[in-house]
Design a protein around this motif. Structure first.
Motif, PDB file in Angstrom:
ATOM      1  N   ARG A  69      18.847  46.849  23.811  1.00  0.00           N
ATOM      2  CA  ARG A  69      18.864  45.479  24.338  1.00  0.00           C
ATOM      3  C   ARG A  69      19.756  44.538  23.518  1.00  0.00           C
ATOM      4  O   ARG A  69      20.465  43.698  24.075  1.00  0.00           O
ATOM      5  CB  ARG A  69      17.426  44.943  24.394  1.00  0.00           C
ATOM      6  N   CYS A  70      19.731  44.679  22.208  1.00  0.00           N
ATOM      7  CA  CYS A  70      20.534  43.774  21.373  1.00  0.00           C
ATOM      8  C   CYS A  70      22.023  43.951  21.684  1.00  0.00           C
ATOM      9  O   CYS A  70      22.759  42.983  21.911  1.00  0.00           O
ATOM     10  CB  CYS A  70      20.259  44.026  19.896  1.00  0.00           C
ATOM     11  N   LEU A  71      22.445  45.206  21.724  1.00  0.00           N
ATOM     12  CA  LEU A  71      23.863  45.470  22.002  1.00  0.00           C
ATOM     13  C   LEU A  71      24.199  45.087  23.436  1.00  0.00           C
ATOM     14  O   LEU A  71      25.232  44.465  23.698  1.00  0.00           O
ATOM     15  CB  LEU A  71      24.175  46.947  21.767  1.00  0.00           C
ATOM     16  N   TYR A  91      15.586  39.794  21.260  1.00  0.00           N
ATOM     17  CA  TYR A  91      16.111  40.980  21.942  1.00  0.00           C
ATOM     18  C   TYR A  91      15.104  42.132  21.977  1.00  0.00           C
ATOM     19  O   TYR A  91      14.991  42.836  22.974  1.00  0.00           O
ATOM     20  CB  TYR A  91      17.395  41.482  21.269  1.00  0.00           C
ATOM     21  N   CYS A  92      14.404  42.349  20.867  1.00  0.00           N
ATOM     22  CA  CYS A  92      13.541  43.548  20.768  1.00  0.00           C
ATOM     23  C   CYS A  92      12.361  43.478  21.728  1.00  0.00           C
ATOM     24  O   CYS A  92      11.824  44.515  22.119  1.00  0.00           O
ATOM     25  CB  CYS A  92      13.050  43.731  19.335  1.00  0.00           C
ATOM     26  N   ARG A  93      12.012  42.253  22.106  1.00  0.00           N
ATOM     27  CA  ARG A  93      10.860  42.070  23.000  1.00  0.00           C
ATOM     28  C   ARG A  93      11.000  42.896  24.278  1.00  0.00           C
ATOM     29  O   ARG A  93      10.048  43.480  24.763  1.00  0.00           O
ATOM     30  CB  ARG A  93      10.754  40.572  23.348  1.00  0.00           C
ATOM     31  N   ASP A  94      12.243  42.947  24.817  1.00  0.00           N
ATOM     32  CA  ASP A  94      12.452  43.647  26.095  1.00  0.00           C
ATOM     33  C   ASP A  94      13.165  44.979  25.911  1.00  0.00           C
ATOM     34  O   ASP A  94      13.803  45.477  26.839  1.00  0.00           O
ATOM     35  CB  ASP A  94      13.308  42.773  27.035  1.00  0.00           C
ATOM     36  N   CYS A  95      13.100  45.534  24.729  1.00  0.00           N
ATOM     37  CA  CYS A  95      13.863  46.768  24.486  1.00  0.00           C
ATOM     38  C   CYS A  95      12.941  47.983  24.602  1.00  0.00           C
ATOM     39  O   CYS A  95      11.743  47.907  24.320  1.00  0.00           O
ATOM     40  CB  CYS A  95      14.476  46.709  23.099  1.00  0.00           C
ATOM     41  N   CYS A  96      13.538  49.105  24.989  1.00  0.00           N
ATOM     42  CA  CYS A  96      12.720  50.326  25.121  1.00  0.00           C
ATOM     43  C   CYS A  96      12.491  50.995  23.761  1.00  0.00           C
ATOM     44  O   CYS A  96      11.762  51.975  23.664  1.00  0.00           O
ATOM     45  CB  CYS A  96      13.390  51.296  26.084  1.00  0.00           C
ATOM     46  N   ALA A 143      12.247  55.513  18.451  1.00  0.00           N
ATOM     47  CA  ALA A 143      12.908  54.957  17.255  1.00  0.00           C
ATOM     48  C   ALA A 143      14.085  54.076  17.638  1.00  0.00           C
ATOM     49  O   ALA A 143      14.883  54.426  18.517  1.00  0.00           O
ATOM     50  CB  ALA A 143      13.387  56.094  16.358  1.00  0.00           C
ATOM     51  N   CYS A 144      14.214  52.945  16.975  1.00  0.00           N
ATOM     52  CA  CYS A 144      15.337  52.036  17.223  1.00  0.00           C
ATOM     53  C   CYS A 144      16.596  52.654  16.607  1.00  0.00           C
ATOM     54  O   CYS A 144      16.626  52.958  15.407  1.00  0.00           O
ATOM     55  CB  CYS A 144      15.020  50.693  16.563  1.00  0.00           C
ATOM     56  N   PRO A 145      17.658  52.841  17.403  1.00  0.00           N
ATOM     57  CA  PRO A 145      18.870  53.460  16.851  1.00  0.00           C
ATOM     58  C   PRO A 145      19.447  52.695  15.654  1.00  0.00           C
ATOM     59  O   PRO A 145      20.005  53.290  14.737  1.00  0.00           O
ATOM     60  CB  PRO A 145      19.839  53.435  18.035  1.00  0.00           C
TER      61      PRO A 145
END
Ligand code: FAD
Ligand code: SF4
Length: 518
Positions: A360-362, A448-453, A464-466
């Motif tokens: 999501r951040c990227l 951003y992390c709120r809506d990230c998988c 795991a977050c890349p």
């Protein structure tokens, strides 16, 4: 419309590049409106040597055409090649040769270009044609190349802070005698607020500029000629004239400067500009002078409209960082571009041009680039640059990608920021430590992390977050080079706490990410 002189009697031919659009340049003092002429060139090579974002192309070509018309209105003779001119050779070298042959100037004048490559091309072309070239200092900048060289003499690594303070003293900006206004040089500690998980809905929108007939014609041309270049033109709204640039400055000072400092590092979905100025493009085209930008910000402080932390933070960007990176560029080029202290060799992942990623951040920052050719400083440094350094992309490839995707990118400012500040390619000459962080930083400074998988706290496993995986792997891979840096002590002491099992899972996951992304 293309302007041509009616005769061959040119004495001085002043070459003006697309990032030199100032009527105040001292080069104009050398011109006689009857005897001399200005040469401006639109060429394919500059649009395609690295495929340029369509917004960047429209910004440059439209601003150049507006500037040409302003020059003609003032009575200058202007030689101008448009992209679609039949005789256009589509390179600077070719066009200079063509106009030297047809106009036979006694000498060619140019203000120091913003790109080492362009200056070399000009020098080589004119040498081959046996025409003298007079390179004039660029007084748009507040510190000349010579002054910066003097400042840098005998220093192993340069510190922005020392340079910045010397510039504040020299120009008397935010000074009370020899002391800084408010008693401190730096208010960074007040400038790190975020909006939290929910983001903010009350950010004033940046002033936009409806395309006029000239811009519309250029949009049409770019759509047709560079259909496959990155980005799109659905939202083109950049300032392209001096008048626009002044209006953009006024809008920033009145509406966003007061909160610029406080939210300087924040990132929020749906707000590409937040409280940032979006003035880099007009500053870099020289439609605005840095002095007038600084004066406007400082006046806002003294009239009680903006707080000191915001004004000082903003002044530091222009009088400090902007002048400093330009000084570093001319001090270190051409060797600087070959630096690669971490021996990073990967290609840029394809999704960096398209925004097609599930991170999501990227995705958010890249979509902003695709739509607006803009990301603010922390997005550049702590999301896009961070991902590239952690993954191990070749720093020059990162610079090329940067030149292709940002409206405000010009070589003198991209090279030091990307290679030095963001990718640590110079081994710490410009930045005292690599800007490396895990997903936790992004979670703290954005929504951003709120809506990230992915989960920013996890370094291995399915969720795991890349960024987090690559962060630990980066510290691990570069122990030898980076661990000695005392500013990295804390990060390495955390790495040492990881078990062998954990590290082995991280290494494996990082390897599969590298395979997946490149
Ligand atoms: P604001 O946040 O409103 O800042 C005000 C102004 O300060 C900017 O307009 C710019 O003129 C100046 N400024 C701030 N930081 C810097 C800096 N580090 N170097 C030079 N000027 C600075 N800036 C560019 O103009 N062109 C680039 O190609 C560019 N590439 C960058 C690449 C990376 C990896 C990083 C980390 C930074 C880069 N910068 C570049 C610097 C900065 O990020 C941009 O100037 C800024 O984000 C532009 O947005 P803005 O006009 O809203 O800036
Ligand atoms: Fe980015 Fe990781 Fe947060 Fe997802 S979890 S938005 S990848 S930092």
């Amino acid at each position: 419309m293309n302007y041509q002189p009616s005769d061959k009697s040119i004495r001085n031919m002043l070459v003006i590049f697309g990032d030199q659009l100032s009527m105040e340049a001292t080069a104009f003092n050398e011109l006689d409106k009857k005897l001399d002429a200005v040469l401006m060139m639109e060429v394919d090579h500059e649009a395609t040597y690295i495929p340029q974002h369509k917004i960047r192309l429209v910004l440059f070509f439209s601003a150049m055409r507006h500037f040409r018309d302003a020059l003609v209105k003032k009575g200058y003779r202007v030689l101008y090649t448009e992209l679609e001119d039949q005789e256009n050779t589509h390179s600077f070298a070719g066009e200079i040769e063509r106009f030297v042959h047809s106009c036979q100037p006694h000498q060619v004048l140019v203000t120091e270009p913003g790109d080492y490559r362009v200056l070399s091309t000009l020098r080589n072309s004119l040498k081959a044609l046996s025409v003298p070239l007079n390179v004039l200092p660029d007084d748009h900048f507040m510190c000349s190349q010579e002054e910066f060289k003097e400042f840098a003499q005998g220093q192993g690594s340069l510190l922005l802070e020392r340079f910045y303070r010397s510039m504040r003293r020299r120009y008397g900006v935010l000074m009370q005698g020899d002391e800084p206004e408010g008693g401190q040089w730096n208010y960074d500690k007040d400038n790190r607020e975020s909006f939290g998980k929910e983001g903010s809905l009350n950010v004033p929108r940046v002033k936009t500029f409806e395309p006029d007939p000239i811009t519309r014609e250029v949009i049409h041309l770019v759509e047709k000629r560079y259909a496959d270049n990155p980005g799109h033109l659905d939202f083109f709204d950049y300032p392209v004239t001096r008048q626009h640039a002044l209006e953009a400055l006024e809008d920033f000072i009145a509406n966003r400067l007061p909160d610029f400092g406080r939210y300087q590092d924040a990132m929020v979905t749906g707000h590409p500009y937040l409280y940032h100025s979006r003035l880099a493009c007009v500053l870099n085209l020289h439609l605005l002078d840095p002095r007038e930008v600084i004066d406007a910000a400082v006046s806002s402080y003294y009239s009680g409209k903006a707080p000191l932390n915001s004004v000082e933070g903003f002044v530091r960007q222009i009088l400090g960082w902007r002048e400093y990176v330009r000084g570093v560029y001319w001090l270190k080029m051409p060797d600087y571009e070959h630096q690669n202290a971490l021996n990073a060799q990967l290609e840029m992942p394809v999704f960096m041009w398209t925004a097609e990623t599930d991170m999501r951040c990227l995705q958010t920052c890249l979509q902003q680039l695709v739509d607006h050719a803009y990301a603010h400083h922390i997005q550049r440094l702590m999301v896009l640059g961070l991902f590239s350094i952690l993954l191990g992309v070749n720093p020059w490839k990162v610079h090329e990608w940067h030149m292709s995707m940002y409206a405000d990118a010009v070589d003198w400012v991209s090279v030091p920021n990307v290679l030095g500040m963001s990718q640590y390619a110079d081994g710490g000459f410009l930045a005292t430590k690599p800007y490396a962080a895990s997903g936790n930083y992004i979670q703290k400074m954005s929504n951003y992390c709120r809506d990230c998988c992915y989960n920013p706290k996890q370094a291995s496993g399915e969720k795991a977050c890349p960024i987090t995986t690559l962060y630990w792997d980066f510290l691990d891979r570069h122990r030898e080079v980076i661990r000695v840096n005392h500013r990295m002590k804390f990060q390495y002491s955390n790495l040492m706490r990881k078990s062998d099992e954990e590290m082995s899972a991280i290494r494996q996951q990082a390897e599969s990410l590298r395979k997946r992304f490149t």
